[in-house]
Scaffold this motif. Structure first.
Motif, PDB file in Angstrom:
ATOM      1  N   HIS A   3       3.519   0.452 -12.046  1.00  0.00           N
ATOM      2  CA  HIS A   3       2.092   0.440 -11.414  1.00  0.00           C
ATOM      3  C   HIS A   3       1.144   1.054 -12.282  1.00  0.00           C
ATOM      4  O   HIS A   3       1.252   2.196 -12.802  1.00  0.00           O
ATOM      5  CB  HIS A   3       2.132   0.931  -9.936  1.00  0.00           C
ATOM      6  CG  HIS A   3       2.939   0.392  -8.759  1.00  0.00           C
ATOM      7  ND1 HIS A   3       2.444  -0.767  -8.306  1.00  0.00           N
ATOM      8  CD2 HIS A   3       4.142   0.816  -8.506  1.00  0.00           C
ATOM      9  CE1 HIS A   3       3.602  -1.100  -7.502  1.00  0.00           C
ATOM     10  NE2 HIS A   3       4.577  -0.027  -7.624  1.00  0.00           N
ATOM     11  N   GLU A   7      -4.434  -0.152 -10.146  1.00  0.00           N
ATOM     12  CA  GLU A   7      -3.758  -0.960  -9.204  1.00  0.00           C
ATOM     13  C   GLU A   7      -3.958   0.019  -7.907  1.00  0.00           C
ATOM     14  O   GLU A   7      -3.979  -0.497  -6.891  1.00  0.00           O
ATOM     15  CB  GLU A   7      -2.583  -1.385  -9.638  1.00  0.00           C
ATOM     16  CG  GLU A   7      -1.775  -2.010  -8.498  1.00  0.00           C
ATOM     17  CD  GLU A   7      -0.396  -2.791  -8.922  1.00  0.00           C
ATOM     18  OE1 GLU A   7       0.241  -2.890  -8.148  1.00  0.00           O
ATOM     19  OE2 GLU A   7      -0.067  -2.554 -10.052  1.00  0.00           O
ATOM     20  N   LEU A   8      -3.225   1.188  -8.232  1.00  0.00           N
ATOM     21  CA  LEU A   8      -3.073   2.405  -6.891  1.00  0.00           C
ATOM     22  C   LEU A   8      -4.621   2.305  -6.432  1.00  0.00           C
ATOM     23  O   LEU A   8      -4.600   2.346  -5.098  1.00  0.00           O
ATOM     24  CB  LEU A   8      -2.572   3.338  -7.402  1.00  0.00           C
ATOM     25  CG  LEU A   8      -1.396   3.492  -8.075  1.00  0.00           C
ATOM     26  CD1 LEU A   8      -0.851   4.790  -8.399  1.00  0.00           C
ATOM     27  CD2 LEU A   8      -0.222   2.935  -6.919  1.00  0.00           C
ATOM     28  N   LYS A  11      -5.533  -0.844  -4.190  1.00  0.00           N
ATOM     29  CA  LYS A  11      -4.372  -0.785  -3.259  1.00  0.00           C
ATOM     30  C   LYS A  11      -5.111   0.278  -1.974  1.00  0.00           C
ATOM     31  O   LYS A  11      -5.052  -0.259  -0.700  1.00  0.00           O
ATOM     32  CB  LYS A  11      -3.146  -0.507  -3.328  1.00  0.00           C
ATOM     33  CG  LYS A  11      -2.357  -1.714  -4.183  1.00  0.00           C
ATOM     34  CD  LYS A  11      -1.223  -1.071  -4.463  1.00  0.00           C
ATOM     35  CE  LYS A  11      -0.091  -2.265  -4.971  1.00  0.00           C
ATOM     36  NZ  LYS A  11       0.374  -3.254  -4.174  1.00  0.00           N
ATOM     37  N   ASP A  58       2.145  -0.190   1.653  1.00  0.00           N
ATOM     38  CA  ASP A  58       2.321  -0.639   0.317  1.00  0.00           C
ATOM     39  C   ASP A  58       1.677   0.321  -0.574  1.00  0.00           C
ATOM     40  O   ASP A  58       2.295   0.640  -1.607  1.00  0.00           O
ATOM     41  CB  ASP A  58       1.607  -1.773   0.106  1.00  0.00           C
ATOM     42  CG  ASP A  58       2.391  -3.182   0.976  1.00  0.00           C
ATOM     43  OD1 ASP A  58       3.580  -2.902   1.402  1.00  0.00           O
ATOM     44  OD2 ASP A  58       1.774  -4.148   0.971  1.00  0.00           O
ATOM     45  N   ILE A  59       0.668   1.104  -0.105  1.00  0.00           N
ATOM     46  CA  ILE A  59       0.120   2.052  -1.053  1.00  0.00           C
ATOM     47  C   ILE A  59       0.834   3.395  -1.262  1.00  0.00           C
ATOM     48  O   ILE A  59       1.295   3.876  -2.219  1.00  0.00           O
ATOM     49  CB  ILE A  59      -1.339   2.225  -0.741  1.00  0.00           C
ATOM     50  CG1 ILE A  59      -1.967   3.414  -1.774  1.00  0.00           C
ATOM     51  CG2 ILE A  59      -1.436   2.785   0.557  1.00  0.00           C
ATOM     52  CD1 ILE A  59      -1.840   2.888  -3.023  1.00  0.00           C
ATOM     53  N   THR A  61       4.195   3.290  -0.882  1.00  0.00           N
ATOM     54  CA  THR A  61       5.442   3.230  -1.549  1.00  0.00           C
ATOM     55  C   THR A  61       4.815   3.146  -3.040  1.00  0.00           C
ATOM     56  O   THR A  61       5.544   3.812  -4.081  1.00  0.00           O
ATOM     57  CB  THR A  61       5.959   1.753  -1.244  1.00  0.00           C
ATOM     58  OG1 THR A  61       6.429   1.833  -0.087  1.00  0.00           O
ATOM     59  CG2 THR A  61       7.052   1.375  -2.197  1.00  0.00           C
ATOM     60  N   ALA A  62       3.905   2.418  -3.679  1.00  0.00           N
ATOM     61  CA  ALA A  62       3.315   2.436  -4.846  1.00  0.00           C
ATOM     62  C   ALA A  62       3.102   3.731  -5.597  1.00  0.00           C
ATOM     63  O   ALA A  62       3.486   4.130  -6.517  1.00  0.00           O
ATOM     64  CB  ALA A  62       2.250   1.272  -4.987  1.00  0.00           C
ATOM     65  N   GLU A  65       6.336   5.513  -6.311  1.00  0.00           N
ATOM     66  CA  GLU A  65       6.915   4.688  -7.383  1.00  0.00           C
ATOM     67  C   GLU A  65       6.248   5.269  -8.825  1.00  0.00           C
ATOM     68  O   GLU A  65       6.943   5.692  -9.674  1.00  0.00           O
ATOM     69  CB  GLU A  65       6.954   3.471  -7.450  1.00  0.00           C
ATOM     70  CG  GLU A  65       7.889   2.823  -6.424  1.00  0.00           C
ATOM     71  CD  GLU A  65       7.738   1.306  -6.121  1.00  0.00           C
ATOM     72  OE1 GLU A  65       6.924   0.630  -6.843  1.00  0.00           O
ATOM     73  OE2 GLU A  65       8.476   0.694  -5.266  1.00  0.00           O
ATOM     74  N   TYR A  66       4.938   5.166  -8.630  1.00  0.00           N
ATOM     75  CA  TYR A  66       4.223   5.681  -9.866  1.00  0.00           C
ATOM     76  C   TYR A  66       4.288   7.160 -10.181  1.00  0.00           C
ATOM     77  O   TYR A  66       4.586   7.441 -11.338  1.00  0.00           O
ATOM     78  CB  TYR A  66       2.651   5.430  -9.499  1.00  0.00           C
ATOM     79  CG  TYR A  66       1.458   5.729 -10.574  1.00  0.00           C
ATOM     80  CD1 TYR A  66       1.313   4.872 -11.840  1.00  0.00           C
ATOM     81  CD2 TYR A  66       0.999   7.055 -10.591  1.00  0.00           C
ATOM     82  CE1 TYR A  66       0.491   5.412 -12.584  1.00  0.00           C
ATOM     83  CE2 TYR A  66       0.263   7.547 -11.640  1.00  0.00           C
ATOM     84  CZ  TYR A  66       0.079   6.302 -12.788  1.00  0.00           C
ATOM     85  OH  TYR A  66      -1.060   6.618 -13.795  1.00  0.00           O
ATOM     86  N   GLU A  69       7.618   7.473 -11.848  1.00  0.00           N
ATOM     87  CA  GLU A  69       7.587   6.819 -13.239  1.00  0.00           C
ATOM     88  C   GLU A  69       7.017   7.964 -14.225  1.00  0.00           C
ATOM     89  O   GLU A  69       6.986   8.056 -15.458  1.00  0.00           O
ATOM     90  CB  GLU A  69       6.704   5.642 -13.241  1.00  0.00           C
ATOM     91  CG  GLU A  69       7.516   4.396 -12.469  1.00  0.00           C
ATOM     92  CD  GLU A  69       6.525   3.344 -12.364  1.00  0.00           C
ATOM     93  OE1 GLU A  69       5.483   3.306 -12.661  1.00  0.00           O
ATOM     94  OE2 GLU A  69       7.136   2.366 -11.590  1.00  0.00           O
ATOM     95  N   ARG A  74       4.116  13.650  -5.876  1.00  0.00           N
ATOM     96  CA  ARG A  74       3.337  12.481  -5.014  1.00  0.00           C
ATOM     97  C   ARG A  74       1.892  13.030  -4.766  1.00  0.00           C
ATOM     98  O   ARG A  74       0.870  12.127  -4.674  1.00  0.00           O
ATOM     99  CB  ARG A  74       4.203  11.849  -4.022  1.00  0.00           C
ATOM    100  CG  ARG A  74       3.812  10.839  -3.163  1.00  0.00           C
ATOM    101  CD  ARG A  74       4.696  10.520  -2.077  1.00  0.00           C
ATOM    102  NE  ARG A  74       4.888  11.773  -1.436  1.00  0.00           N
ATOM    103  CZ  ARG A  74       4.360  12.524  -0.311  1.00  0.00           C
ATOM    104  NH1 ARG A  74       3.077  11.910  -0.293  1.00  0.00           N
ATOM    105  NH2 ARG A  74       4.621  13.383   0.207  1.00  0.00           N
TER     106      ARG A  74
END
Length: 91
Positions: A3, A7-8, A11, A58-59, A61-62, A65-66, A69, A74
């Motif tokens: 991501h 994009e985050l 979202k 969705d946000i 989760t994204a 993940e970001y 990564e 978080r």
């Protein structure tokens, strides 16, 4: 799936907009226990609520993940995303 930070931000903006829609509908229709909603009102509200719930999931989760990564906490990423959302968008 990777991501990008932008994009985050998009979202999060979409999730915030969906949340505002739910709040607007709730305010306009009044509490369902006090005011009998029509079938159309109920369907409209439930659809808006599901959209918000899905976008919020969705946000979250994204962002998780970001953060993984990038090797960042978080909560730190969430704070950065929310700060970016509050900044005015370039025209």
């Amino acid at each position: 799936m990777g991501h990008a930070f932008e994009e985050l931000v998009e979202k999060q903006r979409a999730a915030d907009q969906a949340h505002h829609r739910v709040e607007d509908l709730s305010h306009a229709y009044g509490p369902p226990a006090e005011h009998k909603w029509s079938m159309k009102q109920t369907t409209t509200y439930e659809t808006a609520f599901r959209a918000w719930r899905d976008l919020d999931r969705d946000i979250r989760t994204a962002v998780a993940e970001y953060a993984k990564e990038q090797g960042r906490p978080r909560q730190e990423v969430e704070t950065d995303v929310r700060a970016a959302v509050r900044r005015p968008q370039p025209q």
